[in-house]
Design an enzyme around this catalytic site. Structure first.
Site, PDB file in Angstrom:
ATOM      1  N   GLY A  45       0.446  -1.604   0.068  1.00 47.37           N
ATOM      2  CA  GLY A  45       0.018  -0.232  -0.058  1.00 47.37           C
ATOM      3  C   GLY A  45       0.789   2.045  -0.060  1.00 47.37           C
ATOM      4  N   GLN A  50       2.657   9.848   1.288  1.00 38.00           N
ATOM      5  CA  GLN A  50       4.409   9.176   1.075  1.00 38.00           C
ATOM      6  C   GLN A  50       4.913   9.758   0.188  1.00 38.00           C
ATOM      7  OE1 GLN A  50       2.566   4.659   2.381  1.00 38.00           O
ATOM      8  NE2 GLN A  50       4.429   5.292   2.955  1.00 38.00           N
ATOM      9  N   CYS A  98       5.884   0.042   7.246  1.00 39.63           N
ATOM     10  CA  CYS A  98       5.927   1.266   6.054  1.00 39.63           C
ATOM     11  C   CYS A  98       6.931   1.626   5.644  1.00 39.63           C
ATOM     12  CB  CYS A  98       5.625   2.148   7.372  1.00 39.63           C
ATOM     13  SG  CYS A  98       4.519   3.579   6.402  1.00 39.63           S
ATOM     14  N   LEU A  99       6.879   2.582   4.416  1.00 42.04           N
ATOM     15  CA  LEU A  99       7.585   2.659   3.696  1.00 42.04           C
ATOM     16  C   LEU A  99       8.462   4.004   4.651  1.00 42.04           C
ATOM     17  CD1 LEU A  99       6.449   1.574  -0.252  1.00 42.04           C
ATOM     18  CD2 LEU A  99       8.075   0.574   1.713  1.00 42.04           C
ATOM     19  N   HIS A 140      -4.604   1.098   7.995  1.00 43.94           N
ATOM     20  CA  HIS A 140      -2.444   2.164   7.484  1.00 43.94           C
ATOM     21  C   HIS A 140      -3.208   2.971   7.045  1.00 43.94           C
ATOM     22  CE1 HIS A 140       1.497   1.286   8.154  1.00 43.94           C
ATOM     23  NE2 HIS A 140       1.486   2.299   6.555  1.00 43.94           N
ATOM     24  N   GLU A 141      -3.133   2.335   5.774  1.00 48.64           N
ATOM     25  CA  GLU A 141      -3.421   3.310   4.459  1.00 48.64           C
ATOM     26  C   GLU A 141      -4.427   5.108   4.644  1.00 48.64           C
ATOM     27  OE1 GLU A 141      -0.612   3.571   2.817  1.00 48.64           O
ATOM     28  OE2 GLU A 141      -0.392   1.522   3.301  1.00 48.64           O
ATOM     29  N   HIS A 144      -2.223   7.469   7.612  1.00 51.11           N
ATOM     30  CA  HIS A 144      -1.492   8.187   6.400  1.00 51.11           C
ATOM     31  C   HIS A 144      -2.221   9.549   6.012  1.00 51.11           C
ATOM     32  CE1 HIS A 144       1.942   6.366   6.573  1.00 51.11           C
ATOM     33  NE2 HIS A 144       1.926   4.999   6.018  1.00 51.11           N
TER      34      HIS A 144
HETATM   35 NI    NI Z   1       2.692   3.283   5.923  1.00 50.57          NI
END
Ligand code: NI
Length: 184
Positions: A45, A50, A98-99, A140-141, A144
Site C-alpha cells: 500500500g 508518502q 511502512c515504507l 494503515h493507509e 496516512h
Molecule cells: Ni505506511
C-alpha cells in the site's frame, strides 16, 4: 516514474490530507507513479503523503499476499477521497511496517472490519466493507491521510524503545532499497 518516498520526520506525514476534485490535474499519471513506486519498494500500500502530496488518495495491491490469504488475490484498488464510516469487530494484532519507516516492524492492534466510502478513477462512489488483512491495510493507509503512522498505535513503552531508530530515520540515517526524500 518512481517517486521518492517521504520519510518519518517529514511534517507532511503529520498533516491531514485534503480531498481532490474530479479534474485533478495529472491524476491518472500520479496513480501510475504511485503503483510503480510501491512495487519497486515491495509495498502492499502507498498513500499520497508518502510521495510528498497532502491529498486524499491511496493505492493498495495486496495480491502478493494471496498465497496466505486467498481472498486477497484480486485486491488491487485505488481509493480517492476515502472516508471510513465504521470500524467493527474484535481488534487483533499483527506486525506492520511502512515504507516511510524503514526497518521498523511493530505489532499493531486494529479492528477486524472496516467500512469505507471512496471514489474510483472514473469518479464512481463506492461503499464497501472489508475484513481481516484487507481491512488492516486500508486502515494503515487511511491513517496516512489523517496524519497518523502505525507507530502511533504501539504502547508508550515500545515507542520509547523505538525512539533512537525513529530519530535516526528523521535525520536520514537509514539505508533503503528504494528512493527516499530526505528532509532538508
Ligand atoms: Ni505506511
Amino acid at each position: 516514474m518512481i517517486l521518492p518516498v517521504t520519510l518519518y520526520g517529514n511534517p507532511l506525514l503529520r498533516k491531514i490530507a485534503k480531498p481532490i476534485d474530479k479534474n485533478h490535474e495529472g491524476l491518472n499519471n500520479l496513480i501510475d507513479n504511485m503503483y510503480e513506486t510501491m512495487y519497486q519498494a515491495d509495498g502492499v500500500g502507498l498513500a499520497a503523503p508518502q510521495v510528498g502530496l497532502s491529498i486524499r488518495i491511496f493505492v493498495i495491491d495486496a495480491s502478493p499476499m494471496a498465497e496466505e490469504e486467498p481472498e486477497l488475490a484480486d485486491f488491487k484498488k485505488v481509493f480517492i477521497n476515502p472516508q471510513i464510516t465504521d470500524r467493527q469487530g474484535e481488534p487483533w494484532e499483527m506486525e506492520e511496517g511502512c515504507l516511510s519507516l524503514p526497518k521498523i516492524n511493530e505489532k499493531v492492534s486494529r479492528h477486524e472490519q472496516v467500512t469505507i466510502t471512496y471514489r474510483d478513477l472514473d469518479w464512481n462512489e463506492h461503499t464497501e466493507t472489508y475484513n481481516g488483512f484487507a481491512a488492516r491495510v486500508i486502515m494503515h493507509e487511511y491513517d496516512h491521510l489523517e496524519g497518523k503512522l502505525f507507530v502511533d498505535h504501539v504502547s508508550p513503552l515500545r515507542r520509547k524503545l523505538l525512539k533512537s531508530k525513529l530519530n535516526a530515520i528523521a535525520k536520514g540515517k537509514v539505508t533503503t532499497a528504494y528512493r527516499v526524500k530526505l528532509q532538508l
